[in-house]
Design a protein around this motif. Sequence first.
Motif, mmCIF file in Angstrom:
data_model
loop_
_atom_site.group_PDB
_atom_site.id
_atom_site.type_symbol
_atom_site.label_atom_id
_atom_site.label_comp_id
_atom_site.label_asym_id
_atom_site.label_seq_id
_atom_site.Cartn_x
_atom_site.Cartn_y
_atom_site.Cartn_z
ATOM 1 N N ASP A 167 0.802 -1.218 0.000
ATOM 2 C CA ASP A 167 0.000 0.000 0.000
ATOM 3 C C ASP A 167 0.839 1.274 0.000
ATOM 4 O OD1 ASP A 167 -2.311 -1.457 -0.051
ATOM 5 O OD2 ASP A 167 -2.695 -1.319 2.100
ATOM 6 N N GLY A 168 2.154 1.122 -0.095
ATOM 7 C CA GLY A 168 2.982 2.300 -0.272
ATOM 8 C C GLY A 168 3.596 2.875 0.981
ATOM 9 N N TYR A 169 3.648 2.083 2.053
ATOM 10 C CA TYR A 169 4.316 2.542 3.267
ATOM 11 C C TYR A 169 5.791 2.147 3.209
ATOM 12 C CZ TYR A 169 -0.275 3.680 5.051
ATOM 13 O OH TYR A 169 -1.513 4.242 5.205
ATOM 14 N N LEU A 170 6.631 2.937 3.854
ATOM 15 C CA LEU A 170 8.069 2.715 3.841
ATOM 16 C C LEU A 170 8.485 1.944 5.094
ATOM 17 C CD1 LEU A 170 9.197 6.278 2.733
ATOM 18 C CD2 LEU A 170 8.837 4.275 1.291
ATOM 19 N N ALA A 174 0.991 10.846 1.420
ATOM 20 C CA ALA A 174 1.374 10.098 2.610
ATOM 21 C C ALA A 174 2.039 8.777 2.262
ATOM 22 C CB ALA A 174 0.155 9.836 3.492
ATOM 23 N N THR A 175 1.801 8.268 1.057
ATOM 24 C CA THR A 175 2.341 6.963 0.659
ATOM 25 C C THR A 175 2.842 7.017 -0.773
ATOM 26 O OG1 THR A 175 0.254 6.117 -0.235
ATOM 27 C CG2 THR A 175 0.633 5.802 2.134
ATOM 28 N N THR A 176 3.654 6.037 -1.130
ATOM 29 C CA THR A 176 4.085 5.948 -2.523
ATOM 30 C C THR A 176 2.927 5.541 -3.426
ATOM 31 O OG1 THR A 176 4.840 3.659 -2.249
ATOM 32 C CG2 THR A 176 6.455 5.415 -1.885
ATOM 33 N N ALA A 177 1.919 4.870 -2.871
ATOM 34 C CA ALA A 177 0.733 4.545 -3.663
ATOM 35 C C ALA A 177 -0.014 5.815 -4.042
ATOM 36 C CB ALA A 177 -0.176 3.600 -2.891
#
Length: 476
Positions: A271-274, A369-372
């Motif tokens: 979901d795009g969290y690091l 907030a996310t890469t997604a």
Amino acid sequence: MSPTFDKVRTRIAPSPTGFLHLGTARTALYSWAYARHHGGEFVLRIEDTDVARSTQDSVDQIIAAMNWLGLNYDEGPIYQMQRLDRYQAVIDQMIAAGRAYRCYATPEELDAMREAQRARGEKTHYDRRWRPEPGKTLATPPEGVKPVIRFANPIDGDVTWDDLVKGPITINNREIDDLIIARAPSDGAPVGAPGVPTYNFAVVVDDWDMRISHVFRGDEHVNNTPWQINIFNALGAPLPAFGHLPIILGDDGLKLSKRRGAVSVMDYAADGYLPEAMLNYLARLGWSHGDEELFSAAQMVSWFDGSHLSKSPAQWDPAKLDWVNGHYVKQIDEARLAELVVAQLAAKGIAATVEQVQPKVGLFKDRCATTAALADWLAMYFAPVSPSADDLATHITEAVRPALRALAERLSALTDWHKTGIQQALKETLAATGLKMPQLAVPVRFAVCGRAQTPSLDAVLEHFDQKKVVDRLQTV
């Protein structure tokens, strides 16, 4: 640290019956950080004795999550099902020493025993009918019944330990009974074949053999600890220090678990969290270092000495996680950020290269907030946009279409595709049509970007292929 251990050794021991969920990931983080802080070692053990529910896919997901989080382990993965001979050898020693015994009670007999205890208003405990004792004559083992192995738990006295999180805890031995430490052998097993050991026994032998000095785990294991301490003592094994971590509550106030509400760590990756943001956020779910909210894994290791662990449940807060992740999205190297966005676009079926994406991420990352979310913004550069029919009817009116066509002509004539020229084309179109910037900019955004709001329009259009902008303005 106890003088019986020459170094700090911690472990994480997930059961491969599903994904690595958030609570286990937090426990792994604390165990890893404590070992690293003290220059010790961190072990990954796979507790796969639940044969019916354990899967290789779960093992693979657990290892992938550990690798993604950067929780590198010094030993492992070690699988319990590869240690059955060791468990059987310890059980044989315990039986010979009178520390364990075979129990032939059938499930029906045990049900009847508990029903009678309930009828008398007593707590339901195994009544030790097969436990050898001085002066006690045991019944002849019934034919055809494969025995389980029970631990001869001390009958009197207390079990006390100084929990690393909760402080001193005492439980009287009369509150616990002779638990099963090995199940009956499976049907068709050879004569003398060992039964699969149960959790409370296998974990003690493992921690003993692996020289585990400190055990961090969830609150739900507090009730298991007295049995385990008694087994350690029965084996003459050094006792690790225990720290039981409070549960994590979901945003609905109920406990997160594999069966209710928990999400796989790798789902957050998708979901795009690091990983650095997830570690930072998980660390603060039950631990603090002053008022520090944002810190690196290296900083946590330098600070995490086992103190300042909360005794109260932590609340999972998606908005706080987004805030932490957004901080790291803004901070990380844009080449790495571009690689992550390319992967997010690929997951949407959109092909793009790092070279195409990297020049664009700086324009949008402060909004994401996310890469997604960043990929959602950048998708308009690589795939067709499709504003809704209602938006088109509202914003792309017959009154504004001539202005869009005029702008398209001016943009098509530009020999240097740069935001300065794009800005000039917008100004000339406004002057020629008498429109105000919002009256033109919103329709342009819908036509080219598929949305009403973007960063500065000239900067956004600059990153498009010139022909693509002109075509979208002309065909809307």
